[in-house]
Enzyme design. Sequence first.
Site, short mmCIF file in Angstrom:
data_model
loop_
_atom_site.label_atom_id
_atom_site.label_comp_id
_atom_site.label_asym_id
_atom_site.label_seq_id
_atom_site.Cartn_x
_atom_site.Cartn_y
_atom_site.Cartn_z
N HIS A 103 45.41 43.60 -4.12
CA HIS A 103 46.65 43.34 -4.86
C HIS A 103 46.72 41.89 -5.33
CE1 HIS A 103 48.24 47.31 -3.64
NE2 HIS A 103 47.50 47.08 -2.57
N HIS A 124 50.06 52.55 -0.73
CA HIS A 124 50.29 51.12 -0.47
C HIS A 124 51.56 50.92 0.35
CE1 HIS A 124 50.74 46.87 -1.02
NE2 HIS A 124 51.67 46.95 -1.94
#
Length: 265
Positions: free
Chosen positions: A74, A84
């Site tokens: 990320h 996530h």
Amino acid sequence: MSTSTKDLLGDLLAGIISGGIEVVDLAQPLNEKTPVMQLPEPFVNTGTFRYNRLSNYDDNGPAWYWNDFTTGEHVGTHFDAPRHWISGRGQDGVDTMPIKNMIGEACVIDVKQKCQENPDYLLTVEDVLEFEREHGQIPEHAYLILHTGWAAYNDDHEKFFNVGADGMPHTPGFAPETSAFLARERKILGVGVETVGTDAGIAATLEPAFPSHYYMHEANRYGMASLANVDKLPPRGAVIIATPLKITDGSGSPIRPIALVPVAK
């Protein structure tokens, strides 16, 4: 493949070659100066982008130049898969998401002026409905892109994170009810932003905390962050292609998304 399908793809390629369709790069440069979100203690932070130079036409490799690099999933312009976030636990990763979901229409909502007046601006449901009254309902299989003007600060970390005296970043994002509306009332693929993440800087204080992450990933939708050149996209009609790396069990990936934009004659 039918003749009409061949013609359609041929026309698309011809448009790209001739310039009738502009290809817009939506990625920020990825390097050791790329701004990276920092979490407070005791949480573990992602690694920054780092090069390890292997050879440069020298004794280590006389005929070739290449590098190793390390980075987080990320970091920079990147893709968030549903797994996530805890609300998307057990759902798609970048390796299991349907390939067709990497392509969708871009619906761009411009709140740049509002964000200049209030860096904590949160997109409202009314903002979405106002956009739809002018441009039509956000269609299925689209990415909602939030144009805040924040991409201009990518090389200025102080402005990009905009940390206040309270120690919190002050950057725009989505109101909780707006994220819930988009996830539950519109069949979008996900959202894209120019900021470091898909939530506002003050998102930890909202209910639920980090609502864009919470509602989008709960609904098995996606996120794109640190986008560039959003100002070059029309409100409707562009097509985004965003292909994360096929990382086994990956929660996200750096990407170089592009947009196909018809050029007005």
